[in-house]
Motif scaffolding. Sequence first.
Motif, short mmCIF file in Angstrom:
data_model
loop_
_atom_site.label_atom_id
_atom_site.label_comp_id
_atom_site.label_asym_id
_atom_site.label_seq_id
_atom_site.Cartn_x
_atom_site.Cartn_y
_atom_site.Cartn_z
N ALA A 172 3.19 5.20 -11.07
CA ALA A 172 3.06 6.41 -10.63
C ALA A 172 2.08 6.31 -9.39
CB ALA A 172 2.27 7.10 -11.89
N PRO A 173 2.05 7.21 -8.75
CA PRO A 173 1.41 7.34 -7.11
C PRO A 173 0.00 7.03 -7.35
CG PRO A 173 2.94 9.04 -7.34
CD PRO A 173 3.17 8.60 -8.67
N LYS A 174 -0.52 6.17 -6.69
CA LYS A 174 -2.04 6.05 -6.80
C LYS A 174 -2.60 6.35 -5.55
CE LYS A 174 -1.29 3.55 -10.53
NZ LYS A 174 -1.48 3.94 -11.91
N PRO A 175 -4.11 6.52 -5.65
CA PRO A 175 -4.82 6.90 -4.53
C PRO A 175 -4.70 6.06 -3.44
CG PRO A 175 -6.18 7.43 -6.68
CD PRO A 175 -4.79 6.55 -7.02
N VAL A 176 -4.85 6.48 -2.18
CA VAL A 176 -4.35 5.50 -1.24
C VAL A 176 -5.84 4.40 -1.11
CG1 VAL A 176 -4.58 5.45 1.34
CG2 VAL A 176 -3.42 7.60 0.34
N TRP A 177 -6.92 4.82 -1.54
CA TRP A 177 -7.95 3.85 -1.06
C TRP A 177 -7.51 2.48 -2.40
CZ3 TRP A 177 -10.80 2.55 -5.56
CH2 TRP A 177 -10.81 3.45 -6.75
N LEU A 178 -7.07 2.98 -3.46
CA LEU A 178 -6.68 1.94 -4.37
C LEU A 178 -5.57 1.25 -4.02
CD1 LEU A 178 -7.21 0.61 -7.18
CD2 LEU A 178 -5.92 2.75 -8.42
N SER A 179 -4.60 1.76 -3.48
CA SER A 179 -3.34 1.24 -2.77
C SER A 179 -3.49 0.41 -1.92
CB SER A 179 -2.38 2.34 -2.43
OG SER A 179 -1.90 3.13 -3.55
N MET A 180 -4.77 0.45 -0.95
CA MET A 180 -5.12 -0.35 0.10
C MET A 180 -5.70 -1.70 -0.65
SD MET A 180 -6.48 2.34 2.84
CE MET A 180 -6.52 1.20 4.27
N SER A 186 0.95 -1.26 0.05
CA SER A 186 0.11 0.06 -0.07
C SER A 186 0.69 1.18 -0.01
CB SER A 186 -0.83 0.09 1.28
OG SER A 186 -1.95 0.82 1.12
N SER A 187 1.88 1.39 0.84
CA SER A 187 2.80 2.44 0.91
C SER A 187 3.65 2.75 -0.58
CB SER A 187 3.79 2.33 1.93
OG SER A 187 3.29 1.91 3.21
N LEU A 188 3.88 1.60 -1.22
CA LEU A 188 4.58 1.65 -2.22
C LEU A 188 3.74 2.33 -3.59
CD1 LEU A 188 7.07 -1.34 -2.28
CD2 LEU A 188 7.93 1.21 -2.27
N CYS A 189 2.54 1.66 -3.59
CA CYS A 189 1.42 2.08 -4.55
C CYS A 189 1.30 3.51 -4.32
CB CYS A 189 0.43 1.28 -4.45
SG CYS A 189 0.70 -0.47 -5.16
N SER A 190 1.00 4.10 -3.43
CA SER A 190 0.70 5.32 -2.94
C SER A 190 1.66 6.41 -2.98
CB SER A 190 0.01 5.55 -1.54
OG SER A 190 1.12 5.19 -0.58
N LEU A 191 2.81 5.86 -2.95
CA LEU A 191 4.23 6.72 -3.21
C LEU A 191 4.62 6.74 -4.52
CD1 LEU A 191 6.21 5.93 -0.04
CD2 LEU A 191 5.09 8.30 -0.30
N GLY A 192 4.42 5.60 -5.30
CA GLY A 192 4.98 5.55 -6.55
C GLY A 192 6.48 5.11 -6.32
N PHE A 193 6.94 4.14 -7.48
CA PHE A 193 8.41 3.58 -7.33
C PHE A 193 8.79 3.47 -8.67
CE2 PHE A 193 5.55 0.01 -7.11
CZ PHE A 193 6.24 -0.78 -8.19
N GLU A 194 10.29 3.55 -8.76
CA GLU A 194 10.93 3.03 -10.12
C GLU A 194 12.06 2.24 -9.72
OE1 GLU A 194 11.50 6.29 -12.97
OE2 GLU A 194 13.49 5.39 -13.55
#
Length: 347
Positions: free
Chosen positions: A87-95, A67-75
């Motif tokens: 790319a960073p995703k909304p927190v609800w989607l990340s969860m 959830s943290s990585l999806c909401s922050l985004g990563f490469e």
Amino acid sequence: MNRAASLAFVVLLVSLPLWMDNLYFLHVLIVAGIFIVAAMSLNLLLGFTGQLSLGHVAFFGIGAYASSLCSLGFEIHVWGDTTVSLAPKPVWLSMLIAIVVAGLCGYMIGKISFKVRGAYFVIVSVSFAEVTRLVALNWIELTQGPMALNNIPVLKLWAPGIGSIDIIGKVPNYYLVLAVAILTYVIIHRLVYSQAGRAMIALRENEPLATSVGIDVTRFLVLATVVSAALAGLAGAVYAHYVRIVDPDVFLFIYTVTMVIMVVTGGKGTLAGPIVGGLIFGILPEVLRGFQVIPEVQWVVYGVLMILIVYFLPEGIVPAVRAAWRRRLDRPGAPPTRPAVAAEAKP
């Protein structure tokens, strides 16, 4: 009586922030509530299928990191100049993604370990938890390693007539955790009282007999593992967006021990057991903190209390209280009690 007590308990929890002005105590309740959700997910395996998972914290940590990585985004660099980015995703989607990822990991572990019998599930779960901790610690490009993921976004919800609401601060997070705990309870309740739940309980009570009547052992144990892992991942995701920092310590074995203590002392195989055990052993260390003279005394009292509960109430607090209540109602002149539900039978 059970419904009235449950309703009164929920009303008390909902109204608590209205008259409780101690924000630190609310913080303790929030953390305890998150681990109660994780303990309820573990109880689905330990209590209703009889499978001990000593690596359950792996699913909790996977949910937190996913959830943290999806909401922050990563490469990350995969091979040469090839990169994979998100790319960073909304927190609800990340969860939601965290729940799916944790559930898929539970499916993988279940498929691997339940093909064979005995203690293999314990071994595989412990090994999997250690592997995930080492990955989180050493894959610095993705997880930041011991430097941790920080500045994790908070959950944003939308309400009619109000608009966007940031779930930040103690009171909003308290209600978020309470809602997640109630949702987890409802999911497990529906599953336990379904046909699949009855099959799981049959496997716990007598696996050879259950197999002889056509119950697919692997299928239902894997189902329990997937649901349990997904709910643990949900607890980890809520934890990550509450504390807003996640490091490899989220995979520490002591967190699994804490979940097991909550389940066993509260009463494994009961729906209310992890809640009661979680409240006691989630709040007790903070209560003892104010009475200690020597720092070690806090944990000595904690350990002694746990030993006393296990010794005098081997089935747990909830089954002991239920049995005492039934004995009282079954006295001469008392109204007759209803038969116990099979899903709440002692393991």
